[in-house]
Design an enzyme around this catalytic site. Structure first.
Site, mmCIF file in Angstrom:
data_model
loop_
_atom_site.group_PDB
_atom_site.id
_atom_site.type_symbol
_atom_site.label_atom_id
_atom_site.label_comp_id
_atom_site.label_asym_id
_atom_site.label_seq_id
_atom_site.Cartn_x
_atom_site.Cartn_y
_atom_site.Cartn_z
ATOM 1 N N ASP A 25 15.480 1.745 15.314
ATOM 2 C CA ASP A 25 14.514 2.245 14.353
ATOM 3 C C ASP A 25 14.919 1.729 12.971
ATOM 4 O OD1 ASP A 25 12.463 4.035 13.247
ATOM 5 O OD2 ASP A 25 14.162 5.214 12.551
ATOM 6 N N ASP A 27 13.466 3.134 9.303
ATOM 7 C CA ASP A 27 13.562 4.162 8.262
ATOM 8 C C ASP A 27 14.408 5.335 8.735
ATOM 9 O OD1 ASP A 27 11.808 3.093 6.127
ATOM 10 O OD2 ASP A 27 10.280 3.210 7.683
ATOM 11 N N THR A 120 9.836 -0.136 14.943
ATOM 12 C CA THR A 120 9.541 0.699 13.789
ATOM 13 C C THR A 120 8.074 1.069 13.716
ATOM 14 O OG1 THR A 120 9.570 0.769 11.357
ATOM 15 C CG2 THR A 120 9.321 -1.398 12.374
ATOM 16 N N SER A 121 7.798 2.218 13.113
ATOM 17 C CA SER A 121 6.418 2.633 12.881
ATOM 18 C C SER A 121 5.830 1.965 11.648
ATOM 19 C CB SER A 121 6.343 4.161 12.740
ATOM 20 O OG SER A 121 6.641 4.788 13.968
ATOM 21 N N LYS A 152 4.946 6.348 17.934
ATOM 22 C CA LYS A 152 5.943 7.326 18.352
ATOM 23 C C LYS A 152 5.357 8.709 18.030
ATOM 24 C CE LYS A 152 9.715 4.261 16.793
ATOM 25 N NZ LYS A 152 10.804 4.101 15.818
ATOM 26 N N ASP A 177 16.519 8.388 14.060
ATOM 27 C CA ASP A 177 16.825 9.523 13.196
ATOM 28 C C ASP A 177 15.819 10.654 13.324
ATOM 29 O OD1 ASP A 177 15.066 9.510 10.224
ATOM 30 O OD2 ASP A 177 14.760 7.957 11.730
#
Length: 229
Positions: A25, A27, A120-121, A152, A177
């Site tokens: 991931d 962020d 990642t989003s 996600k 996270d």
């Protein structure tokens, strides 16, 4: 080695596990972008008559349109997607306070020759902007918002990352996270190392406060081995 059924625990001096590929991931895991996220999403929440603190509990790990769908369930999804494009532009332009998570530069150097992907989003533009602002190398294999049809906590992104690297989900470890990200990794059948204070509450297989607490080596078969520092 941990299995997905073992009791979650904080990483100590013991080995976390052996894996063949890493899914990262961004962020909150590699990049601390909390300052930007809070500025943009607090403003959005106020504009829509929502509690900013409650909004921030939903934001982390999800694509913006998915956050909006949770918070404004009766609103047309097309409107969420349109407004998300505006917020992505704001976030991409606002890099004030974007810094690496402690230990991230050394961690990225250590895994340079191991199979790994960014999942990642963020979209491609935001991912590049934040990784560059944090001074981090951008992985060659990336699964960004444009690459998936579902955000996600849907596992699609992690499954796609594993497939692009050429490994089974069970051979992958995810570094995450957020609740949405950890849920997605579990749904994908992968083990999870939670990074940072948010992750501890969401039952990762192991947890570290930041990336300074990990070291990376490789055994004779090329499998990555992770242990707390």
């Amino acid at each position: 080695m941990l299995s997905s059924s073992e009791t979650p625990r904080a990483a100590t001096a013991e080995t976390i596990g052996s894996f063949k590929a890493l899914l990262l991931d961004m962020d909150g895991t590699l990049v601390n972008s909390d300052a930007v996220v809070e500025r943009v999403w607090r403003g959005w929440a106020v504009d829509h008559g929502l509690d900013p603190d409650a909004t921030l509990k939903v934001v982390h790990g999800r694509q913006g349109y998915a956050t909006m769908a949770v918070l404004l369930p009766d609103r047309p999804m097309a409107q969420n997607h349109a407004e998300n494009r505006l917020l992505l532009a704001q976030e991409t332009a606002d890099l004030d306070g974007v810094v690496p998570i402690p230990g991230a530069p050394a961690f990225m150097d250590a895994i340079a020759d191991l199979p790994h992907a960014l999942v990642t989003s963020a979209d491609e533009g935001l991912a590049r902007a934040r990784m560059n602002a944090a001074g981090l190398r951008i992985p060659e294999v990336r699964v960004t918002a444009e690459s998936v049809g579902a955000s996600k906590p849907d596992p699609e992104g992690f499954l796609k990352g594993a497939a692009e690297l050429g490994f089974d989900p069970a051979d992958c470890v995810v570094f995450e996270d957020s609740e949405a990200g950890i849920t997605a990794a579990r749904a994908a059948g992968m083990r999870v190392v939670g990074v940072g204070p948010r992750a501890a509450a969401f039952a990762p297989d192991a947890h570290v406060q930041d990336l300074t607490r990990l070291r990376v080596t490789a055994d004779a078969t090329g499998t990555a081995v992770f242990a707390s520092a």
